[in-house]
Scaffold this motif. Structure first.
Motif, mmCIF file in Angstrom:
data_model
loop_
_atom_site.group_PDB
_atom_site.id
_atom_site.type_symbol
_atom_site.label_atom_id
_atom_site.label_comp_id
_atom_site.label_asym_id
_atom_site.label_seq_id
_atom_site.Cartn_x
_atom_site.Cartn_y
_atom_site.Cartn_z
ATOM 1 N N ALA A 1 36.809 -1.783 83.589
ATOM 2 C CA ALA A 1 37.006 -0.280 83.347
ATOM 3 C C ALA A 1 38.151 -0.154 82.104
ATOM 4 O O ALA A 1 38.075 0.507 81.235
ATOM 5 C CB ALA A 1 37.103 0.607 84.388
ATOM 6 N N TYR B 1 31.590 5.860 83.289
ATOM 7 C CA TYR B 1 31.019 4.576 83.434
ATOM 8 C C TYR B 1 29.584 4.560 83.800
ATOM 9 O O TYR B 1 29.167 5.015 84.613
ATOM 10 C CB TYR B 1 31.759 3.604 84.368
ATOM 11 C CG TYR B 1 33.206 3.726 84.131
ATOM 12 C CD1 TYR B 1 33.691 3.035 83.234
ATOM 13 C CD2 TYR B 1 34.070 4.549 84.837
ATOM 14 C CE1 TYR B 1 35.042 3.036 82.937
ATOM 15 C CE2 TYR B 1 35.409 4.571 84.709
ATOM 16 C CZ TYR B 1 35.910 3.691 83.590
ATOM 17 O OH TYR B 1 37.264 3.716 83.440
ATOM 18 N N PHE C 1 29.336 3.122 78.683
ATOM 19 C CA PHE C 1 30.558 3.925 78.787
ATOM 20 C C PHE C 1 30.804 4.859 77.542
ATOM 21 O O PHE C 1 30.238 4.488 76.518
ATOM 22 C CB PHE C 1 31.625 2.783 78.890
ATOM 23 C CG PHE C 1 33.015 3.228 78.583
ATOM 24 C CD1 PHE C 1 33.705 3.379 79.903
ATOM 25 C CD2 PHE C 1 33.415 3.540 77.286
ATOM 26 C CE1 PHE C 1 35.262 3.752 79.831
ATOM 27 C CE2 PHE C 1 35.017 4.007 77.369
ATOM 28 C CZ PHE C 1 35.560 4.325 78.474
#
Length: 158
Positions: free
Chosen positions: A67, A101, A143
């Motif tokens: 991430a 996400y 994303f």
């Protein structure tokens, strides 16, 4: 007048390996971005595209792109786009980032950063939201980010 960063990109991108060299120069100026080994693939006023290869150093424990690597790619492309788009009398700084996400991030990823409103000179500072979409090779959005940039005159304090 063309922003110095955009002039450099245009000059270097005409040569073989020029985009790689441009990205390396950016990472020398802002070393943290080098941790993800990005590649700037397009830079023009109002748009920046960057690529992130799926390598071990950007993966998490479940084998997907981490991430924070995605956040770094988003901040890099958004910042370059704003810098390349601003009038010479303005400056910018990121104020915050909202991220989503949406799917497992695997393989080579492509980020596209663009402003949500026109970029211009202004007598005072203003908020400029920048949208970044990161997609995988199949075109699936994995994303998204909305980065709040603070744009202000160069001579202003704060």
């Amino acid at each position: 007048m063309t922003a110095p960063l955009l002039s450099l990109y245009r000059r270097l991108s005409r040569w073989p390996g020029g985009r790689w060299l441009f990205t390396r120069a950016v990472c020398l100026k802002a070393p943290y971005f080098a941790s993800i080994s990005p590649r700037v693939t397009l830079l023009e006023p109002g748009r920046c595209e960057g690529r992130l290869a799926d390598r071990r150093k950007v993966r998490n424990h479940i084998g997907t792109v981490h991430a924070i690597a995605l956040c770094n790619l988003a901040e890099l492309t958004a910042g370059l786009m704003v810098d390349a788009s601003l009038p010479a009398d303005m400056r910018w700084i990121p104020k915050g980032m909202e991220v989503r996400y949406q799917a497992k991030a695997r393989g080579t990823l492509q980020a596209v950063a663009s402003p949500e409103r026109p970029i211009a000179s202004a007598p005072g500072g203003y908020d400029l939201p920048v949208r970044v979409v990161v997609s995988d090779a199949a075109g699936t959005e994995v994303f998204t980010a909305r980065i709040a940039m603070w744009v202000s005159p160069r001579h202003a304090k704060g």
